[in-house]
Design a protein around this motif. Structure first.
Motif, PDB file in Angstrom:
ATOM      1  N   ASN A 194       0.854  -1.188   0.000  1.00  0.00           N
ATOM      2  CA  ASN A 194       0.000   0.000   0.000  1.00  0.00           C
ATOM      3  C   ASN A 194       0.895   1.245   0.000  1.00  0.00           C
ATOM      4  OD1 ASN A 194      -1.730   2.122   0.583  1.00  0.00           O
ATOM      5  ND2 ASN A 194      -2.984   0.926   2.010  1.00  0.00           N
ATOM      6  N   THR A 196       0.446   4.222  -1.149  1.00  0.00           N
ATOM      7  CA  THR A 196      -0.173   5.496  -0.765  1.00  0.00           C
ATOM      8  C   THR A 196      -0.066   5.714   0.741  1.00  0.00           C
ATOM      9  OG1 THR A 196      -1.729   5.129  -2.557  1.00  0.00           O
ATOM     10  CG2 THR A 196      -2.285   6.868  -0.999  1.00  0.00           C
ATOM     11  N   ARG A 229       4.305   7.773  -9.311  1.00  0.00           N
ATOM     12  CA  ARG A 229       2.877   8.083  -9.448  1.00  0.00           C
ATOM     13  C   ARG A 229       2.218   7.132 -10.433  1.00  0.00           C
ATOM     14  NH1 ARG A 229       1.745  13.258  -7.453  1.00  0.00           N
ATOM     15  NH2 ARG A 229       0.160  13.792  -8.972  1.00  0.00           N
ATOM     16  N   LYS A 230       2.926   6.840 -11.518  1.00  0.00           N
ATOM     17  CA  LYS A 230       2.342   5.948 -12.527  1.00  0.00           C
ATOM     18  C   LYS A 230       2.342   4.498 -12.062  1.00  0.00           C
ATOM     19  CE  LYS A 230       3.118   8.301 -16.885  1.00  0.00           C
ATOM     20  NZ  LYS A 230       4.321   8.640 -17.641  1.00  0.00           N
ATOM     21  N   TYR A 232       2.968   3.098  -8.937  1.00  0.00           N
ATOM     22  CA  TYR A 232       2.514   2.651  -7.614  1.00  0.00           C
ATOM     23  C   TYR A 232       1.313   3.402  -7.066  1.00  0.00           C
ATOM     24  CZ  TYR A 232       6.841   0.046  -7.518  1.00  0.00           C
ATOM     25  OH  TYR A 232       7.848  -0.823  -7.816  1.00  0.00           O
ATOM     26  N   GLY A 234      -1.047   4.884  -9.052  1.00  0.00           N
ATOM     27  CA  GLY A 234      -2.172   4.831  -9.971  1.00  0.00           C
ATOM     28  C   GLY A 234      -2.693   6.207 -10.366  1.00  0.00           C
ATOM     29  N   ILE A 235      -1.768   7.179 -10.440  1.00  0.00           N
ATOM     30  CA  ILE A 235      -2.199   8.549 -10.803  1.00  0.00           C
ATOM     31  C   ILE A 235      -1.787   8.813 -12.253  1.00  0.00           C
ATOM     32  CG2 ILE A 235      -1.931  11.014 -10.315  1.00  0.00           C
ATOM     33  CD1 ILE A 235      -1.337  10.191  -7.393  1.00  0.00           C
TER      34      ILE A 235
END
Ligand code: ATP
Length: 235
Positions: A194, A196, A229-230, A232, A234-235
């Protein structure tokens, strides 16, 4: 001082899982290791606590060579490990589970005082101290696992995916409780899928991919990285 890992090689039988990993957790630090399933995060924590024997490199904690120690002597250095999947004793009461974490603490008063602190941190455990641990909810069982580790009064607490299987609200609660533990002076090393949550609470982080550290930095830096960001977040 703190934990210093240099060129660690570790694995199972002839299979090398960690390929010359180096990382540090300074005194009072809060470090996360993030990475996908199978990256080697659990193997890293097990190599530190000695349940998986390293094949090369070094792990030193406050000047002590951990690779020269059998696993059962690692807690003497005040390193506590909250394993993946909690591994509490389901048929023992909450109280007995917590006391099992204090097996090294000979001083009765210290045990009682630490128990009080754990109950302050997790009031739910106090309410349920007589309940069989296996009948608790997942979130409560995670509290037992963390509380049991804290009964040692560790200098370093290592956690393997503390958010696993918890609803988002409970993940936040667990991390807030960990922040309190860290605030009282305990160093924290956690491994997480996780990303985030890990990058929100840890001060620094390492990214592990297929047994290698591929990136490291402050959590803030990593949160800002396009690659992270891409891959891990998911942005
Ligand atoms: P996860 O988040 O899924 O637990 P991880 O990053 O913690 O993943 P590890 O559990 O350390 O990864 O596993 C790393 C590699 O080591 C995997 O390829 C796994 O299959 C292998 N492995 C783990 N335990 C053993 C074992 N007891 N015997 C052989 N190989 C193992």
């Amino acid at each position: 001082m703190g934990l210093e890992i240099t060129d660690l090689q570790s694995g199972y039988g002839n299979i090398e899982v960690l390929h010359k990993i180096s990382l540090a957790v300074d005194d009072g630090d809060y470090v996360a290791v993030v990475g996908a399933n199978g990256a080697g995060k659990t193997t890293l924590l097990k190599s530190i606590s000695g349940t998986v024997r390293a094949k090369g490199g070094s792990i030193v904690f406050n000047g002590n060579d951990l690779l020269a120690r059998p696993a059962h002597k690692v807690p003497q250095l005040l390193i506590a490990h909250v394993p993946e999947g909690r591994q509490i004793f389901p048929e023992l009461s909450v109280y007995d589970n917590l006391m099992a974490g204090a097996w090294l603490v000979k001083d009765k008063d210290q045990r009682a005082q630490t128990l009080g602190e754990v109950y302050d941190l997790f009031p739910r455990l106090k309410e349920r101290s007589g309940q069989m641990a296996g009948t608790l909810s997942g979130g409560e069982q995670q509290m037992v696992a963390v509380g049991r580790a804290l009964m040692l009064r560790p200098k370093l607490i290592m956690l393997d995916e503390p958010s696993q299987g918890l609803a988002p609200k409970l993940v936040t609660e667990m991390y807030q409780q960990l922040a309190e533990v860290h605030g009282l002076g305990t160093s924290v090393l956690l491994v997480e899928q996780n990303t985030t949550a890990a990058l929100k609470y840890a001060k620094r982080a390492y990214v592990m991919e297929q047994g290698r550290i591929t990136m490291s930095g402050s959590s803030e830096e990593l949160r800002g990285s396009e690659e992270i960001r891409k891959a891990y977040l998911g942005i």
